[in-house]
Design a protein around this motif. Structure first.
Motif, short mmCIF file in Angstrom:
data_model
loop_
_atom_site.label_atom_id
_atom_site.label_comp_id
_atom_site.label_asym_id
_atom_site.label_seq_id
_atom_site.Cartn_x
_atom_site.Cartn_y
_atom_site.Cartn_z
N CYS A 41 32.64 45.68 43.65
CA CYS A 41 31.55 44.94 44.07
C CYS A 41 30.17 45.48 43.97
O CYS A 41 29.15 44.95 43.50
CB CYS A 41 31.63 44.17 45.64
SG CYS A 41 33.09 43.01 45.60
N THR A 68 37.40 44.82 41.61
CA THR A 68 37.37 43.47 41.17
C THR A 68 38.03 43.23 39.83
O THR A 68 38.53 42.29 39.46
CB THR A 68 35.80 42.90 41.22
OG1 THR A 68 35.24 43.73 40.31
CG2 THR A 68 35.36 42.88 42.74
N THR A 212 39.53 42.39 45.22
CA THR A 212 38.32 41.88 45.99
C THR A 212 37.67 40.86 45.43
O THR A 212 37.34 40.75 44.19
CB THR A 212 37.62 43.23 46.32
OG1 THR A 212 38.25 44.16 46.83
CG2 THR A 212 36.23 43.01 47.07
N THR A 213 36.97 39.83 46.28
CA THR A 213 36.17 38.90 45.80
C THR A 213 34.91 39.34 46.40
O THR A 213 34.59 39.37 47.56
CB THR A 213 36.63 37.55 46.40
OG1 THR A 213 37.80 37.14 45.93
CG2 THR A 213 35.53 36.27 46.06
#
Length: 216
Positions: A41, A68, A212-213
């Motif tokens: 991120c 990500t 991961t968002t």
């Protein structure tokens, strides 16, 4: 690599002298090394991985954590798509599955290297060119970073950031370890092949990690 481990300039060796050459002028050892780029991120982490079969790659846990997107590329610039990744419950190791076949993979040695053995490390320091370095197995010590791992091998083979996850080979080209860190005195730390084999054979082995968002 962990920030308290200081990188240094790696010395290269002539690729034509490393193992059996292919038609491309690269040895089998170099063909199995894969550049890993972890797009998170807020950061991009660069590392190295190596195939253990046609569609399975080993690298370090800290190389793939918080991803990500994982981007893989081979020595000849081919991009390889990822299906999933998982991390070891102990030891700084991770496993990545690929959609396409990987070019080459080593034989995993049955025994760990011994002090005095000559080692070869193949990887992508700083995410740059494929580099081959050599050195000697020095001694074993308790892992300074992962207390539950046990003993790790210390070597004078030079590595840099981006070398994390590189394959460590013996004089016969067998895999004997995985690079995961470097000390501020210039020594590289290697997870021995016995630890990798134990995790691969375990009932839990590698646990799937969540992608991961990022919050927009």
């Amino acid at each position: 690599m962990p920030e308290n481990y200081v990188p240094s300039v790696a010395k290269t060796t002539d690729s034509a002298k490393q193992g059996k050459l292919t038609a491309y002028g690269f040895s089998e050892a170099q063909r199995m090394a894969v550049r890993v780029r972890n797009v998170g991120c807020t950061t991009v982490t660069r590392g190295t991985g190596f195939a253990i079969d046609e569609r399975t790659l080993i690298t370090n846990r800290h190389v793939v954590d918080g991803t990500t997107t994982l981007q893989l590329s081979t020595y000849d610039g081919r991009d390889v798509d990822v299906t999933n990744s998982s991390v070891a419950a102990f030891a700084d190791l991770a496993l990545v599955r690929t959609k396409e076949d990987l070019d080459a993979f080593p034989i995993l040695a049955e025994n760990d290297p011994q002090p005095g053995d000559q080692l070869t490390i193949v990887g992508y320091p700083n995410g740059g060119a494929l580099t081959v370095t050599s050195g000697e197995a020095l001694y074993y010590q308790q892992d300074p970073l992962e207390e539950n791992l046990g003993e790790v091998l210390v070597s004078d083979a030079e590595v840099e950031r981006g070398s994390s996850g590189s394959a460590v080979l013996d004089s016969e080209g067998r895999l004997v370890g995985v690079v995961y860190a470097k000390s501020n005195t210039g020594h590289s730390f290697i997870i021995p092949v016995s630890s990798l084999l134990t995790i691969l054979a375990g009932a839990e082995g590698f646990n799937a990690q969540k992608t991961t968002t990022c919050n927009r």
